[in-house]
Design a protein around this motif. Structure first.
Motif, PDB file in Angstrom:
ATOM      1  N   ILE A  57      39.668  45.375  40.990  1.00  9.13           N
ATOM      2  CA  ILE A  57      40.983  45.398  40.347  1.00  9.13           C
ATOM      3  C   ILE A  57      41.899  44.339  40.958  1.00  9.13           C
ATOM      4  CG2 ILE A  57      43.094  46.762  40.088  1.00  9.13           C
ATOM      5  CD1 ILE A  57      41.243  49.256  39.912  1.00  9.13           C
ATOM      6  N   LEU A  58      41.918  44.260  42.265  1.00  6.71           N
ATOM      7  CA  LEU A  58      42.815  43.324  42.952  1.00  6.71           C
ATOM      8  C   LEU A  58      42.412  41.871  42.715  1.00  6.71           C
ATOM      9  CD1 LEU A  58      43.223  45.293  46.293  1.00  6.71           C
ATOM     10  CD2 LEU A  58      44.991  44.914  44.557  1.00  6.71           C
ATOM     11  N   ILE A  59      41.118  41.613  42.606  1.00  5.42           N
ATOM     12  CA  ILE A  59      40.674  40.252  42.287  1.00  5.42           C
ATOM     13  C   ILE A  59      41.134  39.862  40.883  1.00  5.42           C
ATOM     14  CG2 ILE A  59      38.639  38.826  41.808  1.00  5.42           C
ATOM     15  CD1 ILE A  59      37.241  40.183  44.144  1.00  5.42           C
ATOM     16  N   ASP A  60      41.106  40.826  39.958  1.00  5.43           N
ATOM     17  CA  ASP A  60      41.645  40.567  38.614  1.00  5.43           C
ATOM     18  C   ASP A  60      43.128  40.232  38.678  1.00  5.43           C
ATOM     19  OD1 ASP A  60      39.272  40.857  37.331  1.00  5.43           O
ATOM     20  OD2 ASP A  60      39.695  42.814  36.438  1.00  5.43           O
ATOM     21  N   TYR A  61      43.865  40.995  39.472  1.00  5.31           N
ATOM     22  CA  TYR A  61      45.289  40.706  39.654  1.00  5.31           C
ATOM     23  C   TYR A  61      45.488  39.310  40.228  1.00  5.31           C
ATOM     24  CZ  TYR A  61      46.707  45.600  38.893  1.00  5.31           C
ATOM     25  OH  TYR A  61      46.963  46.837  38.356  1.00  5.31           O
ATOM     26  N   LYS A  62      44.655  38.956  41.190  1.00  2.00           N
ATOM     27  CA  LYS A  62      44.772  37.639  41.820  1.00  2.00           C
ATOM     28  C   LYS A  62      44.525  36.524  40.804  1.00  2.00           C
ATOM     29  CE  LYS A  62      43.456  35.448  46.193  1.00  2.00           C
ATOM     30  NZ  LYS A  62      44.666  35.779  46.965  1.00  2.00           N
ATOM     31  N   SER A  63      43.576  36.743  39.905  1.00  2.00           N
ATOM     32  CA  SER A  63      43.307  35.764  38.849  1.00  2.00           C
ATOM     33  C   SER A  63      44.511  35.622  37.920  1.00  2.00           C
ATOM     34  CB  SER A  63      42.075  36.184  38.047  1.00  2.00           C
ATOM     35  OG  SER A  63      40.930  36.231  38.871  1.00  2.00           O
ATOM     36  N   GLN A  64      45.169  36.745  37.606  1.00  2.00           N
ATOM     37  CA  GLN A  64      46.356  36.704  36.757  1.00  2.00           C
ATOM     38  C   GLN A  64      47.499  35.968  37.452  1.00  2.00           C
ATOM     39  OE1 GLN A  64      47.416  40.598  35.134  1.00  2.00           O
ATOM     40  NE2 GLN A  64      45.272  41.203  35.217  1.00  2.00           N
ATOM     41  N   ILE A  65      47.590  36.137  38.763  1.00  2.00           N
ATOM     42  CA  ILE A  65      48.628  35.439  39.525  1.00  2.00           C
ATOM     43  C   ILE A  65      48.427  33.934  39.444  1.00  2.00           C
ATOM     44  CG2 ILE A  65      49.466  34.995  41.878  1.00  2.00           C
ATOM     45  CD1 ILE A  65      48.875  37.985  42.451  1.00  2.00           C
ATOM     46  N   ILE A  66      47.163  33.510  39.543  1.00  2.00           N
ATOM     47  CA  ILE A  66      46.844  32.081  39.517  1.00  2.00           C
ATOM     48  C   ILE A  66      47.022  31.500  38.121  1.00  2.00           C
ATOM     49  CG2 ILE A  66      44.981  30.397  39.832  1.00  2.00           C
ATOM     50  CD1 ILE A  66      43.862  32.259  42.009  1.00  2.00           C
ATOM     51  N   SER A  67      46.626  32.269  37.089  1.00  2.00           N
ATOM     52  CA  SER A  67      46.614  31.732  35.725  1.00  2.00           C
ATOM     53  C   SER A  67      47.917  31.939  34.957  1.00  2.00           C
ATOM     54  CB  SER A  67      45.463  32.365  34.932  1.00  2.00           C
ATOM     55  OG  SER A  67      45.638  33.768  34.837  1.00  2.00           O
ATOM     56  N   LEU A 145      46.753  51.350  50.785  1.00  2.00           N
ATOM     57  CA  LEU A 145      48.036  50.837  51.245  1.00  2.00           C
ATOM     58  C   LEU A 145      47.926  49.420  51.791  1.00  2.00           C
ATOM     59  CD1 LEU A 145      51.023  51.635  51.622  1.00  2.00           C
ATOM     60  CD2 LEU A 145      50.412  52.427  53.928  1.00  2.00           C
ATOM     61  N   PHE A 146      46.888  49.177  52.631  1.00  2.00           N
ATOM     62  CA  PHE A 146      46.843  47.864  53.295  1.00  2.00           C
ATOM     63  C   PHE A 146      45.870  46.868  52.673  1.00  2.00           C
ATOM     64  CE2 PHE A 146      43.823  50.380  55.973  1.00  2.00           C
ATOM     65  CZ  PHE A 146      42.690  49.587  55.836  1.00  2.00           C
ATOM     66  N   TRP A 147      44.833  47.324  51.960  1.00  2.00           N
ATOM     67  CA  TRP A 147      43.844  46.392  51.430  1.00  2.00           C
ATOM     68  C   TRP A 147      44.418  45.415  50.402  1.00  2.00           C
ATOM     69  CZ3 TRP A 147      39.893  43.979  52.897  1.00  2.00           C
ATOM     70  CH2 TRP A 147      38.955  43.426  52.016  1.00  2.00           C
ATOM     71  N   PRO A 148      45.329  45.831  49.512  1.00  2.00           N
ATOM     72  CA  PRO A 148      45.925  44.862  48.576  1.00  2.00           C
ATOM     73  C   PRO A 148      46.616  43.694  49.267  1.00  2.00           C
ATOM     74  CG  PRO A 148      46.431  47.091  47.891  1.00  2.00           C
ATOM     75  CD  PRO A 148      45.803  47.204  49.247  1.00  2.00           C
TER      76      PRO A 148
END
Length: 315
Positions: A57-67, A145-148
């Motif tokens: 899920i967080l990697i998907d969020y990271k992709s959205q942040i970049i794109s 809590l901390f992994w994101p």
């Protein structure tokens, strides 16, 4: 929210192992240590699942942040809000019911409410009849809590280093454990399970072809871990030598890959699990089952006693 329907079957298996641990009485088939190992396997499967799904899920969020123009702080808020919406209502309903139905020490309630009960049990050296199982939910919440912060704010090129660091920390701290009843409760001893799940997610996104190339190796490793787990029932000292959670996590990783990617790799024959409607149903409600299962026998017993006392007067 990302959803892998195939994993519901694994959730059903994991929660069933925990229920066996807490509901089956010790007898000539299972002694207390054996039941504890069965429950530990179920909990560790949940940890690996969380590491996999949350990282994906967080990697998907990271992709959205970049794109797009999505800010990291906004992505973080969305993640925390969705987790809270999924977890908190049914959890805090349980916490409201506990002091109504049972006598619970205030310190135990406080640490349950704040998701720190794992450290409380680690320090207090006792198990509660009604909140024992909440230690693993505390560990999961601490991970959420901390992994994101690691995934979203660390450069992508260093994420794999962080994942391997988590696995190393969990593995090494388990090897240093001397208290084999409570020593596995601190969050740092669980990081290898979350890390192995995160590694599956990282490979799924960035190196998907490795699944088919390394699956036979992982299968052999998982079979060896299954054998070690079975031997642990016969030779308890073996459990104290090996990092138990790492062994369980490798089994869970193999299960996740086998079941999740059975459609992409036809030679992974897991349809009998993936398509089992009963397992899928149990998996969908597994969080509620896990949360409430510990008090059900006690409530049933009290209801039975009251019915027996009422029946002679009624007749």
């Amino acid at each position: 929210m990302l959803y892998f329907k195939q994993l519901d079957s694994i959730r059903a298996i994991a929660v069933s192992l925990v229920i066996i641990c807490h509901w089956v009485p010790a007898n000539y088939v299972f002694v207390d240590d054996d039941l504890g190992q069965i429950g530990a396997l179920g909990v560790n499967i949940f940890f690996v699942l969380s590491g996999f799904l949350i990282t994906r899920i967080l990697i998907d969020y990271k992709s959205q942040i970049i794109s797009s123009n999505l800010k990291k702080s906004a992505a973080l808020k969305v993640f925390y809000f969705r987790r809270a919406l999924r977890i908190f209502p049914i959890y805090y309903l349980y916490m409201l019911l506990l002091p109504v139905l049972f006598t619970i020490p205030s310190s135990e309630l406080f640490h349950s409410l704040t998701y720190t009960i794992n450290f409380y049990f680690f320090e207090a050296k006792y198990w509660s009849p009604y909140t024992t199982h909440l230690w693993s939910l505390a560990v999961e919440e601490q991970f959420y809590l901390f992994w994101p912060l690691f995934v979203l704010f660390i450069n992508k090129r260093y994420l794999l280093h962080v994942i391997f660091s988590f696995i190393a920390i969990g593995l090494s701290t388990q090897l240093l454990v001397t208290d084999h009843e409570f020593g596995y409760l601190p969050t740092y001893t669980c990081l290898d399970a979350f890390g192995i799940g995160a590694l599956i997610a990282w490979t799924f996104v960035y190196k998907f072809d490795l699944f088919s190339k390394t699956y036979s190796t992982l299968t052999s490793l998982a079979l060896a871990c299954i054998l070690l787990t079975l031997l642990g029932f016969q030779y308890s000292d073996l459990r104290f030598i090996l990092p138990q959670r790492t062994v369980h996590s490798l089994i869970a990783a193999w299960l996740i890959i086998t079941i999740t990617f059975s459609e992409k790799f036809p030679w992974l024959k897991a349809s009998f699990i993936v398509e089992n409607k009963f397992l899928i149903f149990i998996g969908k409600i597994s969080y509620g089952i896990y949360l409430y299962h510990l008090i059900i026998p006690d409530i049933t017993y009290q209801a039975h006693k009251r019915f027996d006392a009422f029946l002679p007067n009624f007749l």
